[in-house]
Design a protein around this motif. Sequence first.
Motif, mmCIF file in Angstrom:
data_model
loop_
_atom_site.group_PDB
_atom_site.id
_atom_site.type_symbol
_atom_site.label_atom_id
_atom_site.label_comp_id
_atom_site.label_asym_id
_atom_site.label_seq_id
_atom_site.Cartn_x
_atom_site.Cartn_y
_atom_site.Cartn_z
ATOM 1 N N ARG A 29 -5.059 14.184 1.311
ATOM 2 C CA ARG A 29 -3.443 14.835 1.171
ATOM 3 C C ARG A 29 -2.383 14.007 1.545
ATOM 4 O O ARG A 29 -1.587 13.811 1.178
ATOM 5 C CB ARG A 29 -3.870 15.946 2.342
ATOM 6 C CG ARG A 29 -4.775 16.967 1.599
ATOM 7 C CD ARG A 29 -4.785 18.406 2.728
ATOM 8 N NE ARG A 29 -5.953 19.234 2.075
ATOM 9 C CZ ARG A 29 -6.378 20.272 2.690
ATOM 10 N NH1 ARG A 29 -5.727 20.611 4.045
ATOM 11 N NH2 ARG A 29 -7.167 21.217 2.435
ATOM 12 N N ARG A 30 -2.944 13.108 2.898
ATOM 13 C CA ARG A 30 -1.727 12.666 3.441
ATOM 14 C C ARG A 30 -2.536 11.323 4.577
ATOM 15 O O ARG A 30 -3.544 11.575 4.960
ATOM 16 C CB ARG A 30 -0.972 13.429 4.458
ATOM 17 C CG ARG A 30 0.130 12.431 5.009
ATOM 18 C CD ARG A 30 1.161 13.116 5.912
ATOM 19 N NE ARG A 30 1.939 12.293 6.522
ATOM 20 C CZ ARG A 30 2.878 12.889 7.630
ATOM 21 N NH1 ARG A 30 3.118 14.328 7.555
ATOM 22 N NH2 ARG A 30 3.754 11.979 7.953
ATOM 23 N N ILE A 31 -2.062 10.217 4.297
ATOM 24 C CA ILE A 31 -2.658 9.021 5.137
ATOM 25 C C ILE A 31 -1.457 8.954 6.406
ATOM 26 O O ILE A 31 -0.338 8.490 5.919
ATOM 27 C CB ILE A 31 -2.799 7.833 4.497
ATOM 28 C CG1 ILE A 31 -3.758 8.085 3.337
ATOM 29 C CG2 ILE A 31 -3.127 6.725 5.433
ATOM 30 C CD1 ILE A 31 -3.858 6.685 2.653
ATOM 31 N N TYR A 32 -1.825 8.993 7.511
ATOM 32 C CA TYR A 32 -0.723 9.059 8.607
ATOM 33 C C TYR A 32 -0.811 7.442 9.205
ATOM 34 O O TYR A 32 0.267 6.963 9.384
ATOM 35 C CB TYR A 32 -1.375 9.771 9.714
ATOM 36 C CG TYR A 32 -1.408 11.319 9.558
ATOM 37 C CD1 TYR A 32 -2.468 11.929 8.999
ATOM 38 C CD2 TYR A 32 -0.016 11.934 9.722
ATOM 39 C CE1 TYR A 32 -2.479 13.276 8.632
ATOM 40 C CE2 TYR A 32 -0.105 13.144 9.265
ATOM 41 C CZ TYR A 32 -1.287 14.041 8.992
ATOM 42 O OH TYR A 32 -1.198 15.178 8.625
ATOM 43 N N ALA A 33 -1.660 6.876 9.157
ATOM 44 C CA ALA A 33 -1.715 5.561 9.370
ATOM 45 C C ALA A 33 -2.896 4.482 8.889
ATOM 46 O O ALA A 33 -3.897 5.292 8.712
ATOM 47 C CB ALA A 33 -1.963 5.326 11.039
ATOM 48 N N ILE A 69 1.381 -6.587 8.710
ATOM 49 C CA ILE A 69 0.722 -5.524 7.954
ATOM 50 C C ILE A 69 1.583 -4.795 6.971
ATOM 51 O O ILE A 69 2.930 -4.637 7.476
ATOM 52 C CB ILE A 69 0.062 -4.700 8.968
ATOM 53 C CG1 ILE A 69 -0.799 -3.650 8.293
ATOM 54 C CG2 ILE A 69 1.117 -3.983 9.899
ATOM 55 C CD1 ILE A 69 -1.821 -2.875 9.182
ATOM 56 N N SER A 70 1.337 -4.588 5.938
ATOM 57 C CA SER A 70 2.340 -3.773 5.061
ATOM 58 C C SER A 70 1.255 -2.580 4.402
ATOM 59 O O SER A 70 0.280 -2.785 4.177
ATOM 60 C CB SER A 70 2.965 -4.662 3.973
ATOM 61 O OG SER A 70 2.045 -5.336 3.414
ATOM 62 N N ARG A 71 2.067 -1.698 3.859
ATOM 63 C CA ARG A 71 1.541 -0.461 3.082
ATOM 64 C C ARG A 71 2.269 -0.165 1.799
ATOM 65 O O ARG A 71 3.458 -0.486 1.515
ATOM 66 C CB ARG A 71 1.430 0.857 3.833
ATOM 67 C CG ARG A 71 0.637 0.745 4.957
ATOM 68 C CD ARG A 71 0.482 2.204 5.787
ATOM 69 N NE ARG A 71 0.207 3.208 5.080
ATOM 70 C CZ ARG A 71 0.425 4.473 5.675
ATOM 71 N NH1 ARG A 71 0.703 4.624 6.788
ATOM 72 N NH2 ARG A 71 0.106 5.570 4.921
ATOM 73 N N ASP A 72 1.343 -0.104 0.756
ATOM 74 C CA ASP A 72 2.095 0.536 -0.370
ATOM 75 C C ASP A 72 1.353 2.019 -0.632
ATOM 76 O O ASP A 72 0.375 2.186 -1.002
ATOM 77 C CB ASP A 72 1.292 -0.288 -1.672
ATOM 78 C CG ASP A 72 1.895 0.134 -3.120
ATOM 79 O OD1 ASP A 72 2.194 1.282 -3.251
ATOM 80 O OD2 ASP A 72 1.850 -0.865 -3.805
ATOM 81 N N TYR A 73 2.350 2.664 -0.432
ATOM 82 C CA TYR A 73 2.144 4.423 -0.292
ATOM 83 C C TYR A 73 1.837 4.811 -1.431
ATOM 84 O O TYR A 73 0.945 5.760 -1.583
ATOM 85 C CB TYR A 73 3.363 5.058 0.442
ATOM 86 C CG TYR A 73 3.524 4.803 1.731
ATOM 87 C CD1 TYR A 73 4.358 3.712 2.130
ATOM 88 C CD2 TYR A 73 3.118 5.519 2.668
ATOM 89 C CE1 TYR A 73 4.586 3.376 3.519
ATOM 90 C CE2 TYR A 73 3.278 5.391 3.934
ATOM 91 C CZ TYR A 73 3.987 4.357 4.375
ATOM 92 O OH TYR A 73 4.051 4.124 5.649
ATOM 93 N N ALA A 74 2.277 4.473 -2.529
ATOM 94 C CA ALA A 74 2.017 4.916 -3.795
ATOM 95 C C ALA A 74 0.275 4.766 -4.354
ATOM 96 O O ALA A 74 -0.360 5.404 -5.100
ATOM 97 C CB ALA A 74 2.533 4.168 -4.943
ATOM 98 N N LYS A 75 -0.247 3.553 -3.859
ATOM 99 C CA LYS A 75 -1.417 3.014 -3.989
ATOM 100 C C LYS A 75 -2.573 3.294 -2.769
ATOM 101 O O LYS A 75 -3.659 2.897 -3.111
ATOM 102 C CB LYS A 75 -1.560 1.426 -4.181
ATOM 103 C CG LYS A 75 -0.616 1.067 -5.647
ATOM 104 C CD LYS A 75 -1.048 -0.327 -5.957
ATOM 105 C CE LYS A 75 -0.059 -0.692 -7.080
ATOM 106 N NZ LYS A 75 -0.207 -2.275 -7.269
ATOM 107 N N ASN A 76 -1.916 3.968 -1.807
ATOM 108 C CA ASN A 76 -2.942 4.143 -0.692
ATOM 109 C C ASN A 76 -3.538 2.853 -0.309
ATOM 110 O O ASN A 76 -4.652 2.894 0.073
ATOM 111 C CB ASN A 76 -3.798 5.397 -0.919
ATOM 112 C CG ASN A 76 -3.395 6.695 -1.235
ATOM 113 O OD1 ASN A 76 -2.187 7.033 -0.649
ATOM 114 N ND2 ASN A 76 -4.120 7.515 -2.026
#
Length: 118
Positions: A29-33, A69-76
Amino acid sequence: QVQLVESGGGLVQPGGSLRLSCEASGSIRRIYAMSWYRQAPGKQREFVATASSISGTNYADSVKDRFAISRDYAKNTVYLQMNSLKPEDTAVYSCNADISSLERGYYWGQGTQVTVSS
């Protein structure tokens, strides 16, 4: 069910670079961290870096200014760019994520080996 799969580990010479990836999949549903931890032989697991959608990024002092560190929110997906690697960075690197699925919880990947050696 949620799964985390890491990739990108390997053998690198001192001073070299590696980029780790960790992709989360499943009923999310959601990834917080999303965070990275590492465990060297004979040592306890230690925090490396975290990327939170609420509080931003944070690093262990031992990797600050060398790792990103980095995140791609679209790709989880979360990445760990590791530069200026040292032999003491040798460890199994594991991904951890704070995820809301059927219920909120912390999930771990299986880990990926990083070896820094000449």
